[in-house]
Design an enzyme around this catalytic site. Structure first.
Site, PDB file in Angstrom:
ATOM      1  CG  ASP A  83      18.072 -11.211  -8.182  1.00 13.58           C
ATOM      2  OD1 ASP A  83      17.821 -12.287  -8.762  1.00 13.58           O
ATOM      3  OD2 ASP A  83      17.569 -10.127  -8.512  1.00 13.58           O
ATOM      4  CG  HIS A 111      12.496 -17.700  -6.122  1.00 14.23           C
ATOM      5  ND1 HIS A 111      11.211 -17.605  -6.603  1.00 14.23           N
ATOM      6  CD2 HIS A 111      12.849 -16.434  -5.752  1.00 14.23           C
ATOM      7  CE1 HIS A 111      10.807 -16.339  -6.543  1.00 14.23           C
ATOM      8  NE2 HIS A 111      11.790 -15.607  -6.028  1.00 14.23           N
ATOM      9  CB  SER A 124      21.598 -13.163   4.911  1.00 15.45           C
ATOM     10  OG  SER A 124      22.558 -13.873   5.649  1.00 15.45           O
TER      11      SER A 124
END
Length: 261
Positions: free
Chosen positions: A86, A142, A226
């Protein structure tokens, strides 16, 4: 004012001692006092979280929270490169023949980012994508693709801000910061998944140690948030034309499509 303070503490701290102290505070039960305020300031979506907000014992637990299984479906098309995080679709473009690329007007060297000319040469003439995670985002990473893991390695030590000001005015944070690189082979081509730290060493925790990855599989998490940089070989992908720079993107959403060989 409170939002500015949180951003300063979480994004802009880069010294060894201050980062260590901040991590210790975030991992302590004392930090639970600010969880409601933090969640409110950054508009964290409670309904997506695996647990209730009151069940997170520390700020660190909230940073590294998991989500309910159904809230981030992964594009099932095997040729689709899905978003690993995200975040914000910050930048994308070509990697030059010199293996340099430009983000926010700043030139970056893949030789610096990957640690050697041999590693950089694989991506000469390819494509890069930069995804930025703010303090409000889900911090787990992911796999964007299914394939065989070729190698994993770490580079760098100190980390500087990787927000928009950091990218524009910092000391080449994408190629100088502490970073963890996973290189994956898929459909005869290679991609590098570069996880860039925003604070000092150990802001990235690896979870996946197997020799193969499945698209959507959890790989790692950022302790404080980050940036992820994806590097693709020449003629490997076409970036999703519907995406705009600065757009919010979620895990599993279509980033690009692999070209057929």
């Amino acid at each position: 004012m409170r939002r500015t303070l949180y951003r300063f503490l979480i994004e802009l701290t880069n010294g060894r001692i201050t980062s260590y102290l901040l991590r210790k505070f975030a991992q302590s039960r004392l930090s639970a006092m600010i969880i409601p305020s933090y969640a409110r300031v950054f508009q964290i979506q409670h309904g997506e979280m695996e647990k209730e907000l009151k069940d997170y014992r520390t700020l660190h637990e909230l940073f590294t929270r998991k989500l309910k299984e159904s809230v981030r479906p992964v594009d099932p098309d095997p040729l689709v490169i899905s978003s690993p995080v995200d975040g914000v679709f910050e930048a994308y473009g070509p990697i030059e023949e010199s293996t340099d690329f430009v983000v926010k007007g700043k030139r970056y060297s893949l030789t610096d980012m990957l640690g050697s000319e041999a590693a950089a040469s694989v991506y000469r003439g390819g494509t890069y994508i930069v995804l930025y995670l703010s303090p409000s985002h889900y911090h787990r990473i992911h796999s964007p693709i299914s394939g065989v893991v070729l190698r994993r390695f770490e580079l760098g030590r100190k980390s500087y801000p990787v927000n928009r000001l950091g990218l524009a005015y910092g000391r080449e944070p994408l190629s100088k910061n502490y970073r963890v690189v996973t290189e994956v082979a898929s459909e005869g081509k290679q991609v590098a998944i570069v996880k860039v730290g925003a604070m000092f060493v150990n802001s990235i925790e690896l979870l996946h140690r197997n020799d193969a990855l499945q698209k959507g599989e959890e790989m790692a998490y950022f302790t404080f948030g980050s940036t992820v940089v994806l590097l693709f070989e020449r003629n490997m992908v076409e970036v999703n034309p519907a995406l705009q720079r600065g757009q919010q993107i979620r895990v599993g959403q279509r980033l690009a499509v692999q070209k057929r060989l």
